[in-house]
Motif scaffolding. Structure first.
Motif, PDB file in Angstrom:
ATOM      1  N   UNK A  77       3.422   9.210  -4.714  1.00 35.82           N
ATOM      2  CA  UNK A  77       3.655   9.197  -3.266  1.00 35.82           C
ATOM      3  C   UNK A  77       3.050   7.960  -2.617  1.00 35.82           C
ATOM      4  N   UNK A  78       3.631   7.542  -1.488  1.00 34.25           N
ATOM      5  CA  UNK A  78       3.095   6.369  -0.811  1.00 34.25           C
ATOM      6  C   UNK A  78       1.722   6.637  -0.220  1.00 34.25           C
ATOM      7  N   UNK A 113     -13.897   9.105 -11.994  1.00 37.44           N
ATOM      8  CA  UNK A 113     -14.569  10.047 -11.096  1.00 37.44           C
ATOM      9  C   UNK A 113     -14.260   9.796  -9.627  1.00 37.44           C
ATOM     10  N   UNK A 114     -14.094   8.543  -9.239  1.00 39.15           N
ATOM     11  CA  UNK A 114     -13.707   8.267  -7.852  1.00 39.15           C
ATOM     12  C   UNK A 114     -12.328   7.610  -7.746  1.00 39.15           C
ATOM     13  N   UNK A 115     -11.673   7.425  -8.916  1.00 39.97           N
ATOM     14  CA  UNK A 115     -10.303   6.917  -8.993  1.00 39.97           C
ATOM     15  C   UNK A 115     -10.164   5.540  -8.338  1.00 39.97           C
ATOM     16  N   UNK A 116     -11.152   4.678  -8.621  1.00 43.43           N
ATOM     17  CA  UNK A 116     -11.135   3.327  -8.082  1.00 43.43           C
ATOM     18  C   UNK A 116     -11.213   2.294  -9.204  1.00 43.43           C
ATOM     19  N   UNK A 117     -10.732   1.091  -8.898  1.00 41.73           N
ATOM     20  CA  UNK A 117     -10.744  -0.014  -9.852  1.00 41.73           C
ATOM     21  C   UNK A 117     -11.821  -1.019  -9.463  1.00 41.73           C
ATOM     22  N   UNK A 118     -12.524  -1.541 -10.463  1.00 44.17           N
ATOM     23  CA  UNK A 118     -13.596  -2.529 -10.245  1.00 44.17           C
ATOM     24  C   UNK A 118     -13.277  -3.761 -11.080  1.00 44.17           C
ATOM     25  N   UNK A 136      -4.967   3.918 -13.117  1.00 42.63           N
ATOM     26  CA  UNK A 136      -4.978   4.762 -11.920  1.00 42.63           C
ATOM     27  C   UNK A 136      -3.695   5.582 -11.843  1.00 42.63           C
ATOM     28  N   UNK A 137      -2.555   4.951 -12.064  1.00 40.92           N
ATOM     29  CA  UNK A 137      -1.279   5.655 -11.987  1.00 40.92           C
ATOM     30  C   UNK A 137      -1.135   6.653 -13.130  1.00 40.92           C
ATOM     31  N   UNK A 138      -1.632   6.291 -14.303  1.00 47.75           N
ATOM     32  CA  UNK A 138      -1.594   7.210 -15.433  1.00 47.75           C
ATOM     33  C   UNK A 138      -2.440   8.444 -15.128  1.00 47.75           C
ATOM     34  N   UNK A 139      -3.604   8.226 -14.522  1.00 53.11           N
ATOM     35  CA  UNK A 139      -4.504   9.317 -14.158  1.00 53.11           C
ATOM     36  C   UNK A 139      -3.826  10.238 -13.148  1.00 53.11           C
ATOM     37  N   UNK A 140      -3.142   9.662 -12.176  1.00 51.03           N
ATOM     38  CA  UNK A 140      -2.459  10.469 -11.159  1.00 51.03           C
ATOM     39  C   UNK A 140      -1.433  11.405 -11.794  1.00 51.03           C
TER      40      UNK A 140
END
Length: 268
Positions: A77-78, A113-118, A136-140
């Motif tokens: 989703x957007x 855990x926070x679904x962020x990229x570093x 991230x998209x795979x996790x979603x």
């Protein structure tokens, strides 16, 4: 990884081979193109990101989302937030990593855990961002337990997205990786069935032959996308049903032996 920092590299020009590769990708995702506007947050830590880079990153990440939508029945989703933290100071980046003890590639990591990229801002940071956003998209899509070869292989594939002539978005061929895979096969260094059985992060991150693992993961996805891109979605469906990699590939190709034979013939 490819350097997509347009401030440091001359503009790329799409070649015929890259156009062919892009067409293969479009095969499994064309119906989603331009359908979504991903909610992307880019946090530049300790510096101001150039406007041109911000625009380019937004375009690339949105295109990556479009491509992922072609792989799964539930479209991204957007409203799904994509948070990218970019560090210019290496010490600050490493401190963030040490505080979280996350798994990290040389230039970045995805934190489930926070679904962020570093990401550390070096010459390859666009590529690293696209790699981590893939996770991230795979996790979603609830594929946190997806086999390592397909998770990392897709991330390696998507990290090569780039903008050519300030217009179209294409995907580059990671030639050095493919060349090394040919050498692995020629030297009998690759046991493909054994490779596909790697199912833990600890086993994947072993220092010995780590380059081989990323090379082979990428080469498998490259092979499938170049020859039968429609198989990607079928493989994911088989994996979702609980099949292991060996069985899923055998189910899609008719037999695992046929998959391995065709893979090796492709890289002769």
């Amino acid at each position: 990884m490819k350097n997509l920092d347009k401030l440091k590299q001359p503009p790329k020009v799409a070649t015929a081979s890259k156009l062919i590769l892009l067409l293969a990708v479009i095969f499994f995702s064309f119906i989603y193109f331009n359908a979504f506007a991903q909610k992307i947050t880019i946090n530049a830590i300790g510096y101001k990101l150039a406007e041109a880079d911000t625009v380019a990153l937004n375009r690339l990440v949105k295109q990556e989302a479009n491509l992922y939508n072609g792989l799964f029945d539930n479209a991204i989703p957007d409203s799904l937030p994509v948070v990218i933290n970019i560090y210019k100071n290496r010490k600050e980046f490493l401190q963030e990593w040490n505080d979280n003890k996350e798994i990290m590639l040389p230039g970045g990591y995805y934190k489930p855990t926070n679904q962020q990229c570093y990401v550390y801002k070096d010459g390859n940071y666009f590529s690293v961002i696209l790699h981590e956003v893939s996770h991230r998209f795979m996790h979603y899509n609830n594929y946190s337990g997806v086999p390592k070869w397909i998770n990392e292989g897709l991330s390696e594939f998507f990290e090569a997205l780039y903008i050519a002539d300030n217009k179209g978005i294409y995907v580059d061929e990671q030639t050095p990786r493919l060349k090394r895979v040919k050498d692995y096969l020629k030297d009998n260094r690759l046991n493909l069935k054994e490779f596909l059985s790697i199912d833990t992060q600890q086993a994947w991150n072993k220092k010995d032959d780590v380059t081989l693992r990323f090379d082979v993961a990428y080469s498998i996805l490259f092979f499938i996308i170049k020859t039968h891109p429609e198989f990607i979605k079928q493989i994911f469906a088989a994996l979702k049903q609980g099949k292991d990699s060996y069985t899923a590939l055998g189910f899609v190709y008719g037999s695992y032996q046929l998959f391995e034979t065709r893979f090796k013939q492709f890289y002769r």
